[in-house]
Write a protein that holds these residues in place. Structure first.
Motif, PDB file in Angstrom:
ATOM      1  N   GLY A 107      65.759  36.961  50.109  1.00 53.79           N
ATOM      2  CA  GLY A 107      64.917  37.983  50.721  1.00 53.79           C
ATOM      3  C   GLY A 107      63.611  38.212  49.990  1.00 53.79           C
ATOM      4  O   GLY A 107      62.767  38.985  50.448  1.00 53.79           O
ATOM      5  N   VAL A 108      63.418  37.526  48.853  1.00 59.58           N
ATOM      6  CA  VAL A 108      62.182  37.657  48.081  1.00 59.58           C
ATOM      7  C   VAL A 108      61.809  36.279  47.536  1.00 59.58           C
ATOM      8  O   VAL A 108      62.594  35.664  46.808  1.00 59.58           O
ATOM      9  N   THR A 109      60.614  35.801  47.856  1.00 56.13           N
ATOM     10  CA  THR A 109      60.186  34.503  47.347  1.00 56.13           C
ATOM     11  C   THR A 109      59.777  34.606  45.877  1.00 56.13           C
ATOM     12  O   THR A 109      59.534  35.695  45.365  1.00 56.13           O
ATOM     13  N   GLU A 110      59.717  33.457  45.223  1.00 56.13           N
ATOM     14  CA  GLU A 110      59.377  33.400  43.802  1.00 56.13           C
ATOM     15  C   GLU A 110      58.141  32.523  43.592  1.00 56.13           C
ATOM     16  O   GLU A 110      57.848  31.641  44.408  1.00 56.13           O
ATOM     17  N   ASN A 111      57.412  32.769  42.518  1.00 61.59           N
ATOM     18  CA  ASN A 111      56.258  31.947  42.167  1.00 61.59           C
ATOM     19  C   ASN A 111      56.679  30.810  41.246  1.00 61.59           C
ATOM     20  O   ASN A 111      57.574  30.991  40.412  1.00 61.59           O
ATOM     21  N   ASN A 112      56.041  29.679  41.378  1.00 63.54           N
ATOM     22  CA  ASN A 112      56.419  28.497  40.594  1.00 63.54           C
ATOM     23  C   ASN A 112      56.271  28.708  39.081  1.00 63.54           C
ATOM     24  O   ASN A 112      57.037  28.145  38.287  1.00 63.54           O
ATOM     25  N   LYS A 113      55.308  29.525  38.665  1.00 63.59           N
ATOM     26  CA  LYS A 113      55.106  29.755  37.235  1.00 63.59           C
ATOM     27  C   LYS A 113      56.321  30.386  36.582  1.00 63.59           C
ATOM     28  O   LYS A 113      56.681  30.043  35.442  1.00 63.59           O
TER      29      LYS A 113
END
Length: 244
Positions: free
Chosen positions: A21-27
């Motif tokens: 339900g929440v996307t993440e950043n690659n960093k």
């Protein structure tokens, strides 16, 4: 699907089964330079995929082990074999050779410190185990990680059980630990479940790409190859003009 015949030019199109339900950043996952097309945002299409992990502290009671009986070692079976098997495999990769029996997870903790996507960052674990060498020698070993990066702990427990870093609660009881979370995988880029649901709702592949990789454009492989050929021809033409 048309999507299978398309590529996303110049980016690593990361994806996972479910972002919870929440996307993440690659960093936050790989320490790379943060990319704007991997924003942290709520995903209304991901089905959340809640999960619960229960792990017993004592896997084998050392006082109940009778080494004088026939085949005593082979009769030792941990309480959570699917999880301890992952631990054994990971420990062997770290150089602990031989046959392993997990005695206990005498400490497990998830730090309340979270990143921008509310995913866990650090944790602690202590594993006590017996290791039988080829010649039959049995060693008592301890592996302990304190306030370490959470991605050092998840592989020990196993990704199929410890499904993501999006953790809602951690509980320690007298005899076991309980971790509850959401999602399956790192959460960067496209959610496979979310994309499937978007498709079922009538969204096009372009809508899906725009949602999970905002700001990117799509080109067919043939068109990209043609563009590369044109660039090559232009480059040769310029070299020829410069040399005349």
């Amino acid at each position: 699907m048309k999507l299978l015949h398309l590529i996303i030019s110049s980016i690593n199109a990361y994806y996972s089964a479910s972002n919870g339900g929440v996307t993440e950043n690659n960093k936050n996952v790989w320490g790379e330079t943060a990319r704007v097309y991997f924003p942290i945002k709520k995903d209304p299409y991901d089905p959340i995929q809640p999960w619960t992990l229960t792990l017993h502290k004592e896997q084998l009671f050392l006082k109940n082990i009778d080494a004088s009986t026939l085949n005593w070692w082979d009769k030792l079976v941990e309480k959570d074999p699917s999880i301890t098997e992952s631990m054994k495999n990971r420990l062997k990769k770290q150089g602990y050779e031989g046959d392993i029996k997990i005695l206990s997870i005498s400490n497990l903790d998830i730090s309340p410190d979270q990143n921008e996507s509310n995913r866990a960052k650090k944790g602690s674990i202590k594993i006590e185990f017996l290791r039988r060498l080829i010649e039959g020698t049995i060693l008592y070993e301890v592996v302990e990680l304190n306030e370490t990066a959470i991605d050092k702990i998840r592989p020990l427990i196993g990704g199929s059980s410890f499904k993501s870093y999006l953790i809602d609660s951690f509980e320690e009881h007298d005899r076991y630990y309980v971790i509850r979370g959401r999602g399956f995988g790192h959460g960067v880029g496209m959610s496979q479940w979310g994309a499937s649901i978007m498709g079922d709702k009538g969204y096009t592949y372009r809508d899906i790409i725009d949602h999970y990789y905002p700001g990117t454009t799509i080109k067919k492989i043939d068109d990209i190859q043609k563009d590369e050929e044109k660039k090559g021809e232009t480059s040769k033409s310029n070299e020829g003009n410069n040399g005349s």
